[in-house]
Design a protein around this motif. Structure first.
Motif, mmCIF file in Angstrom:
data_model
loop_
_atom_site.group_PDB
_atom_site.id
_atom_site.type_symbol
_atom_site.label_atom_id
_atom_site.label_comp_id
_atom_site.label_asym_id
_atom_site.label_seq_id
_atom_site.Cartn_x
_atom_site.Cartn_y
_atom_site.Cartn_z
ATOM 1 N N GLU A 21 0.314 -1.422 0.019
ATOM 2 C CA GLU A 21 -0.348 -0.365 -0.438
ATOM 3 C C GLU A 21 0.675 0.598 -0.262
ATOM 4 N N LEU A 22 2.055 1.330 1.005
ATOM 5 C CA LEU A 22 2.454 1.982 0.971
ATOM 6 C C LEU A 22 3.268 2.711 0.011
ATOM 7 N N ALA A 23 3.979 1.671 -1.078
ATOM 8 C CA ALA A 23 4.866 1.367 -2.629
ATOM 9 C C ALA A 23 3.629 2.219 -3.406
ATOM 10 N N GLY A 24 2.180 2.083 -3.261
ATOM 11 C CA GLY A 24 1.474 2.150 -4.266
ATOM 12 C C GLY A 24 1.575 3.632 -4.571
ATOM 13 N N ALA A 25 1.869 4.330 -3.529
ATOM 14 C CA ALA A 25 0.937 5.517 -2.904
ATOM 15 C C ALA A 25 2.535 6.832 -3.524
ATOM 16 N N GLY A 26 3.581 5.518 -3.643
ATOM 17 C CA GLY A 26 4.861 6.605 -4.518
ATOM 18 C C GLY A 26 5.975 6.478 -3.838
ATOM 19 N N LEU A 27 6.038 5.457 -2.239
ATOM 20 C CA LEU A 27 6.856 5.355 -1.209
ATOM 21 C C LEU A 27 7.855 4.947 -1.581
ATOM 22 N N ASP A 28 9.331 5.286 -1.572
ATOM 23 C CA ASP A 28 10.715 4.056 -1.864
ATOM 24 C C ASP A 28 10.250 3.235 0.169
ATOM 25 N N VAL A 29 9.989 2.180 -0.507
ATOM 26 C CA VAL A 29 9.552 1.262 0.465
ATOM 27 C C VAL A 29 11.020 -0.509 0.983
ATOM 28 N N THR A 30 11.002 -0.012 1.878
ATOM 29 C CA THR A 30 12.244 -1.017 2.172
ATOM 30 C C THR A 30 11.210 -2.351 2.857
ATOM 31 N N LEU A 31 11.530 -3.640 2.980
ATOM 32 C CA LEU A 31 10.726 -4.285 4.138
ATOM 33 C C LEU A 31 11.755 -5.824 4.647
ATOM 34 N N LEU A 32 11.861 -5.457 6.161
ATOM 35 C CA LEU A 32 12.787 -6.556 6.713
ATOM 36 C C LEU A 32 12.286 -7.326 7.050
ATOM 37 N N GLU A 33 12.619 -8.903 6.838
ATOM 38 C CA GLU A 33 12.219 -9.657 7.377
ATOM 39 C C GLU A 33 13.291 -10.911 8.360
ATOM 40 N N GLY A 34 12.708 -10.958 9.819
ATOM 41 C CA GLY A 34 13.992 -11.650 10.018
ATOM 42 C C GLY A 34 14.365 -13.837 9.663
ATOM 43 N N ARG A 35 12.895 -14.073 9.108
ATOM 44 C CA ARG A 35 12.375 -15.308 8.494
ATOM 45 C C ARG A 35 13.473 -15.524 7.153
ATOM 46 N N PRO A 36 13.625 -16.694 6.296
ATOM 47 C CA PRO A 36 13.774 -17.128 5.402
ATOM 48 C C PRO A 36 12.941 -16.595 4.336
ATOM 49 N N ARG A 37 11.530 -16.261 4.915
ATOM 50 C CA ARG A 37 10.374 -16.388 3.680
ATOM 51 C C ARG A 37 9.642 -15.417 4.636
ATOM 52 N N LEU A 38 8.858 -15.465 3.797
ATOM 53 C CA LEU A 38 7.544 -14.495 3.718
ATOM 54 C C LEU A 38 6.403 -14.955 4.672
ATOM 55 N N GLY A 39 5.386 -14.129 5.185
ATOM 56 C CA GLY A 39 4.480 -15.376 5.361
ATOM 57 C C GLY A 39 3.747 -15.349 6.596
ATOM 58 N N GLY A 40 4.509 -14.514 8.276
ATOM 59 C CA GLY A 40 4.413 -15.244 8.911
ATOM 60 C C GLY A 40 4.503 -16.483 9.493
ATOM 61 N N LEU A 41 2.834 -16.756 9.826
ATOM 62 C CA LEU A 41 2.488 -17.558 10.589
ATOM 63 C C LEU A 41 1.764 -18.722 9.599
#
Length: 457
Positions: A21-41
């Motif tokens: 959603e932030l990227a869709g509004a034109g922001l430069d976004v970085t997503l950080l995740e400690g696990r080796p994958r996305l998706g949470g639980l």
């Protein structure tokens, strides 16, 4: 000031949603995740030739935010909804022997859409069915957002409205344990009213059930990454955030074990205890309230048979410790004629730490009681997955503990199913929280947003 930059901490559904959603509004976004994958639980892993989901996750047609998420990542066709609600419910403890009933809806307006199914529901007496109808009408008049409801447990309210212990077991808890991860006696009336009013008493098709026909990782990791890449989001996995602090210029500095990022907007989309550890002083009026939000476990029991023992995609059980059973054969990639069943056991405090052999002795005989075809089948594999902190505990009073998306620190926002979405800890709540955090940030920045889903909801 770096108002054009945002950092999202956490790659579960809430974090991915906020980043998109932030990227869709034109922001430069970085997503950080400690696990080796996305998706949470809500993820998958390999076990030999099988692709296994850590747990069975479902959603309903009323889950408009998660449905938007599926569409946004291109996954709608991979997690279809039922044409109409249809839940087989098998009672193996009935005095006259095992009895199958169904909770299904008709093409009629609310509340008549469920009246026929309730009238034929064999697991309740005629008087109990009539009492359910009266309680449903009373429930429909409640406002789930009323703070007074948050302090009352659902079981007390059901008792006041003529619901027997059998009715609670065979209907209210059948649905409530799966959606709220708690029995009626341990659940806030506000959250219970939200689930039942929205799912069963809002629109005829609101409770139609959907679930992934592919591994969850295909949706929440693979397709989510593609969507993030296409939106221009930089995604870094295996990246643990070590601290968040203010810079002299008023920006936020997000430290990791390998680099330091500076941004005007930060979204913390992590569990409440992790958020408590990362929030800087003064970000919340009483940060320690986050530690008062309890957690509840979910146990998943996985059984692979050498032959087909279940001919329906899923069913719910009564008179047994087994709660819900799903056929995961096709989604797992099993193609040799066997069948893979997943048992989803919510509110699993009694079993969550039991050894595998103890659980095997408990659940395999129960499956044979429920499924006669399993009595002659060979068990090729038996294993369990445990999520000890699968959800926040929806106990009475939890509503006053759940924080809003916006903190007292400008530019710092919270997301996660445990925040104040009004929903229990579901995929829907996670996505709504990500949208809420992103929209709060965009409002402050004066950036337009395209997603009007929450306003419509």
């Amino acid at each position: 000031m770096n108002d054009h930059r945002a950092v999202v901490v956490g790659g579960g559904l809430a974090g991915v949603t906020a980043a998109l959603e932030l990227a869709g509004a034109g922001l430069d976004v970085t997503l950080l995740e400690g696990r080796p994958r996305l998706g949470g639980l809500a993820f998958s892993f390999k076990r030999g030739d099988l692709t296994v989901d850590n747990g069975q996750h479902v959603y309903m047609r009323c889950c408009t935010a998660y449905r938007w998420f599926l569409d946004r990542i291109g996954g709608t066709a991979l997690a279809p909804l039922q044409d109409r609600l249809d839940v087989p419910v098998l009672d193996v403890a009935h005095p006259q022997g095992p009895r199958l009933g169904r909770l299904r809806r008709a093409a009629l307006p609310v509340p008549l859409h469920l009246a026929g199914s309730l009238a034929r529901y064999p697991h309740l007496s005629l008087a109990e069915r009539a009492a359910v109808g009266r309680a449903a009408l009373a429930l429909r008049r409640l406002d789930p957002a009323d703070p007074a409801l948050d302090g009352v447990d659902f079981a007390t309210w059901l008792g006041r409205h003529g619901q027997s212990a059998r009715t609670v077991e065979a209907l209210w808890d059948l649905v409530g344990i799966a959606t709220l991860n708690a029995t009626a006696g341990h659940c806030s009336l506000g959250l219970a009213a939200m689930v039942f009013k929205t799912g069963l008493l809002s629109e005829p098709g609101a409770a139609d059930i959907g679930w992934a026909r592919v591994p969850l990782g295909d949706l929440h990791d693979t397709l989510a990454r593609k969507a993030l890449d296409a939106a221009g989001v930089r995604t870094a996995v295996r990246t643990r955030v070590t601290g968040i602090s203010r810079t002299p210029d008023g920006d936020w500095q997000v430290g990791t074990e390998g680099e330091s990022l500076t941004a005007g907007t930060v979204v913390l989309a992590v569990p409440q205890r992790e958020a408590h550890g990362l929030l800087p002083h003064g970000a919340l009026d009483d940060r320690d309230k986050l530690l008062d939000i309890g957690t509840a476990p979910i146990l998943n029991v996985h059984v692979v048979y050498d032959r087909k023992v279940l001919r329906q995609p899923f069913f719910a059980a009564l008179g047994s410790p087994v709660q819900w059973v799903f056929d995961r054969t096709d989604a797992s990639g099993l193609t040799d004629g066997g069948q893979y069943l997943a048992l989803s056991q919510s509110a699993a405090q009694a079993d969550i730490d039991e050894p595998v052999q103890v659980l095997r002795r408990k659940y395999l005989p129960e499956l044979e009681r429920l499924l006669p075809a399993a009595r002659g089948a060979k068990v090729r594999d038996f294993f369990v997955t445990r999520e000890r902190t699968a959800t926040f505990a929806p106990t009475p009073g939890v509503g006053r503990l759940r924080p809003a998306a916006r903190t007292d620190a400008p530019g710092l926002y919270l997301a996660g199913s445990w925040t104040a979405t009004g929903w229990p800890a579901t995929m829907e709540s996670a996505v709504r929280s990500g949208l809420g955090a992103a929209h709060a940030a965009l409002a402050v920045l004066g950036r337009p947003r395209e997603n009007r889903l929450q306003e419509a909801a």
